[in-house]
Design a protein around this motif. Structure first.
Motif, PDB file in Angstrom:
ATOM      1  N   THR A 246      45.044  33.816  42.592  1.00  0.00           N
ATOM      2  CA  THR A 246      45.666  35.135  42.553  1.00  0.00           C
ATOM      3  C   THR A 246      46.680  35.260  43.676  1.00  0.00           C
ATOM      4  N   LYS A 247      47.776  35.952  43.367  1.00  0.00           N
ATOM      5  CA  LYS A 247      48.794  36.221  44.391  1.00  0.00           C
ATOM      6  C   LYS A 247      48.626  37.626  44.973  1.00  0.00           C
TER       7      LYS A 247
ATOM      8  N   ASN B 215      44.295  36.369  38.985  1.00  0.00           N
ATOM      9  CA  ASN B 215      45.410  37.326  38.987  1.00  0.00           C
ATOM     10  C   ASN B 215      44.978  38.762  39.245  1.00  0.00           C
TER      11      ASN B 215
ATOM     12  N   HIS C 203      44.661  31.573  47.046  1.00  0.00           N
ATOM     13  CA  HIS C 203      46.024  31.885  46.616  1.00  0.00           C
ATOM     14  C   HIS C 203      46.380  31.172  45.309  1.00  0.00           C
TER      15      HIS C 203
ATOM     16  N   LYS D 209      53.580  34.112  52.403  1.00  0.00           N
ATOM     17  CA  LYS D 209      53.027  34.032  51.051  1.00  0.00           C
ATOM     18  C   LYS D 209      52.579  35.398  50.543  1.00  0.00           C
TER      19      LYS D 209
END
Length: 305
Positions: free
Chosen positions: A168-169, A145, A165, A192
């Motif tokens: 963490t975004k 994250n 992904h 995304k």
């Protein structure tokens, strides 16, 4: 220790794969010499993860405990030094070190690993294994994250972006120059919210290997917690190939399912043989090499007249 010593097996490389092989062979009553220069490829890495019972330990801690346990098996000896030459003999192999000491054995195990080739980016090498990381299973949880980047392009950049992904975004793909992603790949990443940045990297600003900023040649700066990268590599030792061991198209030592190389009597394990580089995998391949080699020795002796 005399200049020339006879062993059943010489293991070149005393990190996790080599130590694991030595443990299996020591428990098999084999006379073994482990030659190690004391410079594992993960020596900059502060902590090792994803290895059952050892999660979060330093690489040095794991290796130290391993050597202490192997020392209980009196048929296993250690020599600290660098193996620089290997030759085939009438009864096996001879290995010579940088101090011109020669040891002979019937069989060899190469656990010599690979040497990563760092890109010409200031600060990259100092951050390697600390905040410039290669494996999410080894290090991804610790930067979950967090603001993270991937250094890559084309199919690799696309595939690795999908993988990271999961952790963490807040993710950016640095192509370090013009993107070679297809239109479809670009569209999927953008859906995304994975940013694609084509600026060329000038340097990594860091404090003792901990990344602070990435500075681009266009003057832009980005602060990050970590960046994933895959770098090219070469075999850490040229002795196997000089003895005739074949490499795969990817530059790894070619082995069969029993850790045997293309040269009779020579086995290999660890990072020099597998793409999935981790302590757990190194230990697994080392244990296999020791067990399979021991079985081959038993079979050879059983059928002798």
């Amino acid at each position: 220790m005399k200049d020339t010593n006879q062993f059943e097996i010489i293991i070149i490389g005393g990190s996790y794969a080599g130590l694991s092989a030595a443990l299996a062979l020591g428990r098999s009553l084999r006379k073994v010499l482990v030659i190690d220069s004391g410079k594992p490829c993960n020596r900059q890495t502060p902590h090792s993860h994803n290895f059952l019972t050892q999660d979060g330990k330093t690489p040095k801690e794991i290796a130290t405990v391993a050597r202490e346990q192997i020392a209980n098996y009196k048929t296993v000896e250690f020599y600290q030094g660098l193996a620089v030459e290997g030759v085939k003999t009438a009864h096996g192999f001879a290995i010579t070190t940088h101090e011109n000491k020669t040891f002979v054995a019937k069989k060899l195990i190469f656990a010599t690993g690979v040497r990563d080739i760092m890109p010409d980016i200031d600060g990259f090498a100092e951050c390697w294994g600390i905040s410039v990381i290669h494996c999410p299973y080894c290090h991804g949880y610790e930067v979950r994250n967090e603001k993270t980047a991937i250094l890559g392009n084309g199919d690799y950049g696309f595939e690795f972006s999908q993988l990271i992904h999961n952790w963490t975004k807040s993710l950016t793909l640095f192509t370090n120059g013009k993107s070679t992603l297809t239109n479809e790949q670009t569209s999927l990443l953008q859906k995304k919210d994975i940013e694609i940045y084509e600026g060329e990297i000038d340097r990594f600003e860091h404090l003792n290997g901990k990344l602070e900023h990435i500075v681009f040649k266009d003057g832009c700066e980005m602060s990050l917690k970590a960046i994933y990268a895959r770098v090219p590599f070469v075999q850490n030792s040229d002795i196997p190939t000089k003895l005739g061991c074949e490499l795969t198209d990817d530059g790894l030592l070619q082995i069969d399912s029993f850790q045997r190389t293309s040269v009779d009597g020579i086995y290999a394990c660890g990072d020099s043989t597998i793409w999935m580089r981790s302590v757990a995998n190194a230990v697994a391949t080392g244990a296999n090499a020791g067990a399979f080699l021991n079985k081959d020795l038993i079979k050879e002796a059983f059928y002798q007249n």
